[in-house]
Design an enzyme around this catalytic site. Structure first.
Site, PDB file in Angstrom:
ATOM      1  N   LYS A 171       8.284  27.256  13.094  1.00  0.00           N
ATOM      2  CA  LYS A 171       8.199  28.592  12.176  1.00  0.00           C
ATOM      3  C   LYS A 171       6.773  28.643  12.010  1.00  0.00           C
ATOM      4  CE  LYS A 171       7.959  28.723   7.913  1.00  0.00           C
ATOM      5  NZ  LYS A 171       6.911  29.867   7.394  1.00  0.00           N
ATOM      6  N   GLU A 214       1.201  16.513   8.150  1.00  0.00           N
ATOM      7  CA  GLU A 214      -0.489  16.654   8.035  1.00  0.00           C
ATOM      8  C   GLU A 214      -0.667  17.637   6.735  1.00  0.00           C
ATOM      9  OE1 GLU A 214      -2.013  15.223  10.221  1.00  0.00           O
ATOM     10  OE2 GLU A 214      -1.267  14.803  12.054  1.00  0.00           O
ATOM     11  N   CYS A 254      -7.963  21.792   6.280  1.00  0.00           N
ATOM     12  CA  CYS A 254      -7.490  20.729   5.408  1.00  0.00           C
ATOM     13  C   CYS A 254      -8.474  19.434   5.640  1.00  0.00           C
ATOM     14  CB  CYS A 254      -6.177  20.163   6.016  1.00  0.00           C
ATOM     15  SG  CYS A 254      -6.105  20.099   7.649  1.00  0.00           S
ATOM     16  N   GLU A 298      -8.041  20.317  -3.844  1.00  0.00           N
ATOM     17  CA  GLU A 298      -8.169  21.208  -2.529  1.00  0.00           C
ATOM     18  C   GLU A 298      -8.155  22.679  -2.849  1.00  0.00           C
ATOM     19  OE1 GLU A 298      -5.324  21.267   0.646  1.00  0.00           O
ATOM     20  OE2 GLU A 298      -6.867  20.806   2.021  1.00  0.00           O
TER      21      GLU A 298
END
Lengths: 499, 305
Positions: free
Chosen positions: A204, A278, A312, A409
């Protein structure tokens, strides 16, 4: 500085400064889109064909640089996810698990070659759909995609050598969910090891960047990959949940936010499904006074402004040793002024469009938070296009460890800078985060490099470099940045049972 | 303490109660936290019993606070233990085996008291000793098996190594009170992790005696912390504590496994579920069990031209 009395007087600093208004303008150099073929509407790629979704729903994917619709894609519902998993299961049982490992590998080699042949097309679509600069999609993303398939192709018939004393066997069907920051590259990171190890796949792609994955489906078809070995279903979070919750998947591979990663873990609790995650990061990039400062500045820029900061493993926390902090920040600001923000398809562009309105809102909210918290804000003076989603490169100085811009983040081109005096201090600060994906160290002292790289609690450490990737190099996080590794020999293990 | 019957020491079978015979010294079974042997802060206890119901000993019924203190001790020990040389860790694991060998009879009699036959108990103690020797030998070798230099396509030197995950909680198996514990503890500490162990609730004696062995074998304080108590009360704490990096749950109870995995998700604890009806089986000693509580770190550096 003392000068000999009769030496020629040096030019004043002001005269030596670079004039950005005249010296750094480039004529537009846009990549052509004439050869790009996109359908108006894409179905789901299931069992080797594009099919209409049972949900009957479609959504638009737009170009974040001009807010124009590029195509409509299907929104897979629970029934569609089920159909895709069934196709993958059938392909696993009837075809893929019966194929010899060497033949499996040959399919992957074919796929790698076709991607190389169609590299330009993939780069352009990647930049159109996701907003990243063509320089990066052309020179980084797409070459790495081909390399990733090429690397894992060779593993298919050599798995027994990877795990001494064990007999590796595939798991079955892998459900894979990927993010919007490196759409095609993440598809390759997921699909290549899964297929090499003998599994079949339901992938996906992210809601805002589905197109290169759907073009990748064409590659699978052209490579004569047996139907059902890779299925691609588009949609948003609900589609991802339908895939994770499907009882007949043997493995979940997810790249995305830490929050969603935790939800997935909870959904998988009590099930036999294996997983790799991840997740997010807040990497410390640490500059010591003995570093080659100009190179370090390049590393800082590469660490936080690469891919608009939608990374990331971005070096989003900068730690500069106090003695060189002023000079580093000054050099950094000068360098930032040269960064060209604008049309992702322009070959001179350094920083493309922010991926979506939602992400731009989030970045701007964090900028406001940072200012309210009392850190000093700086943003470059470049002009931004009128249409589309943009954020000029930005940094905060005088950020402190407790600031949200240091802890959380942001996933955008915003750097938080702190200073330090000793190794112990910077290690303490760098490791004081729930994340542990990556880190950077800049120093000319070898022993210091090894001390730092061994003490930083993160899965990938760049020393005197940053933001480097390779299919043979395992990638993944400590702590709340994830579980498991992707890439390299270690990237095989999550797709195998070792008997 | 509110027991109606006195818990008896299981070991000295020859010590009778006849006139003129010496009154045996009973052993107090305590916790092992941070290299010390405290009682539970809660003041509670439970009674370990033989299969026929005979009381064997009173043990500490550990509380959540005991667990938290054990985590603090384990965390404090991470720096030293994870940076100890692999050679030293191997020496210490071998030393544990030596100490255990010297106290074979005591462990056998504890296992017998808890229901094992003499033959099974002897086999379990011997297998535990041999397993420690096995992992003593792996401390300076697993890194060579699982590390690699990666041939990247740019001008960089790139290598991947194992590093210990950190603080590992071990909910030890109920069966095989000694071997089950050793089989899960040894690979975790061989790899440089520090541990908090919840001993078998039904066969806890050997766990406490093992703590004495660990102490005598120069295992630094805090590297292994051993609690006795109930899973009902404590396994959720192992799963939810935010300063525990990994939890090894030895269980075949689906509800317990699911509850642990849900709680462990809150800080992405690595959860490892192990179940076995026979901990002496060969699959329970493997370098891959060390790898379960290792992280892979990859480092890049330019090569220069």
């Amino acid at each position: 500085m003392k000068r000999k009395p009769n030496a020629r007087p040096r030019r004043k600093t002001a005269a030596r400064a670079i004039d950005f208004q005249t010296d750094w303008t480039y004529a537009p150099a846009p990549e052509s889109t004439g050869h790009i073929q996109l359908r108006e509407r894409y179905g789901l790629f299931i069992n080797g064909q594009f099919v209409n979704p049972k949900s009957g729903k479609y959504f638009a994917t737009t170009n974040p640089a001009n807010e124009k619709k590029l195509a409509e894609v299907a929104e897979a519902g629970i029934a569609d996810a089920d159909r895709a998993v069934r196709a993958a299961r059938q392909a696993y049982e009837t075809v893929w698990s019966r194929l010899s490992a060497a033949e499996r590998g040959k399919y992957l080699y074919r796929i790698a070659r076709i991607i190389q042949e169609r590299a330009r097309e993939f780069s352009v679509i990647e930049s159109m759909d996701g907003g990243k600069a063509i320089r990066e999609s052309r020179d980084v993303d797409v070459p790495l995609v081909a390399a990733h398939f090429f690397y894992y192709a060779g593993w298919a018939d050599k798995l027994a050598y990877a795990f001494p004393g064990k007999t590796p066997k595939p798991l079955g069907v892998a459900g894979q969910i990927i993010p919007w920051n490196f759409p095609l590259l993440m598809a390759a990171w997921k699909i290549a090891p899964a297929l090499a190890t003998g599994n079949t796949v339901v992938l996906k792609p992210a809601e805002t960047t589905p197109l290169t994955a759907l073009k990748l489906a064409e590659v699978f078809r052209d490579a004569d990959l047996p139907p059902g070995v890779v299925n691609i279903i588009t949609g948003g979070g609900a589609t991802g949940a339908a895939l994770v919750n499907h009882p007949d998947i043997d493995k979940v591979a997810f790249t995305g936010s830490t929050d969603v990663g935790k939800l997935i873990l909870k959904a998988l609790a009590g099930r036999k499904t294996k997983y790799t995650l991840e997740l997010g990061g807040k990497a410390a990039n640490i500059i010591f006074e003995d570093a080659a400062l100009d190179q370090a500045v390049e590393g800082i820029v590469n660490g936080i402004f690469f891919n608009q900061g939608h990374v990331c493993c971005a070096g989003s926390r900068l730690f500069v040793q106090e003695s060189v902090a002023d000079v580093v920040v000054e050099k950094l600001k000068e360098r930032m002024e040269t960064l060209i923000v604008g049309d992702p398809l322009d070959k001179n562009t350094d920083i493309g469009a922010i991926n979506s309105r939602m992400q731009l809102d989030k970045i701007q909210a964090y900028i406001k938070i940072g200012r309210d918290e009392g850190a000093d804000f700086y943003q470059t003076s470049c002009k931004l296009p009128a249409k589309g989603y943009w954020c000029a490169p930005a940094l905060f100085t005088n950020a402190s460890q407790s600031h949200r811009i240091v802890q959380e983040e942001i996933f955008g081109p915003v750097l938080a800078i702190q200073t330090f005096r000793t190794i112990e201090e910077v290690l303490e600060k760098a490791n004081n985060t729930p994340y542990g994906l990556s880190g950077g160290v800049w120093t000319d002292k070898g022993a210091k490099i090894f001390k730092m790289t061994s003490k930083l609690r993160a899965g990938v450490i760049w020393a005197n470099t940053f933001s480097k990737f390779d299919p043979g190099s395992p990638f993944g996080g400590y702590k709340e940045s994830g579980v498991g590794r992707e890439g390299g020999l270690q990237g095989l293990m999550p797709y195998l049972q070792l008997a | 303490m509110g027991t109606t019957e006195h818990a008896k020491q299981p070991v000295p079978a020859e010590a009778g109660s006849g006139a003129g015979k010496r009154l045996p010294i009973l052993k107090t079974y305590k916790l092992y936290i941070g290299g010390k042997f405290p009682r539970t802060e809660s003041g509670r206890y439970f009674t370990a019993r033989a299969p026929n119901g005979t009381a064997l000993a009173n043990l500490c019924l550990s509380s959540r606070k005991d667990f938290r203190e054990a985590v603090v001790a384990a965390r404090a020990a991470v720096e030293k233990w994870s940076n100890a040389t692999a050679y030293l860790r191997g020496q210490i694991l071998y030393r544990i085996a030596e100490m255990l060998e010297g106290r074979r009879a005591q462990f056998v009699s504890e296992l017998v008291a808890q229901g094992s036959t003499e033959t099974d108990a002897t086999a379990e103690v011997d297998a535990s000793i041999d397993r420690l020797v096995y992992y003593a030998g792996w401390t300076d070798k697993f890194q060579q098996i699982f590390s690699c230099v990666n041939p990247v396509s740019t001008s960089h030197f790139n290598f991947s190594v194992c590093e210990p995950t950190g603080v590992v909680g071990i909910v030890a198996p109920e069966a095989d009170g000694l071997l089950g514990l050793v089989s899960n503890l040894a690979p975790a500490i061989a790899g440089g992790n520090t541990c908090i162990v919840l001993a078998s609730n039904t066969r806890p004696l050997c766990a406490v005696t093992l703590a004495e062995v660990l102490h005598a074998a120069d295992v630094p304080g805090g590297v292994v912390n051993i609690l006795t108590g109930t899973r009902d009360e404590l396994s959720a704490q192992f799963a939810s504590h935010m300063d525990v990096n990994a939890v090894i749950l030895c269980s075949s109870d689906a509800a317990e496994i699911q509850a642990t995995q849900i709680k462990a998700a809150d800080n992405l604890k690595r959860t490892i579920v192990r179940q076995s009806s026979d901990w002496s089986a060969p699959e329970h000693q493997s370098p891959y069990l060390i790898l379960d509580t290792q992280e892979i770190k990859t480092t890049w550096h330019p090569i220069g031209s």
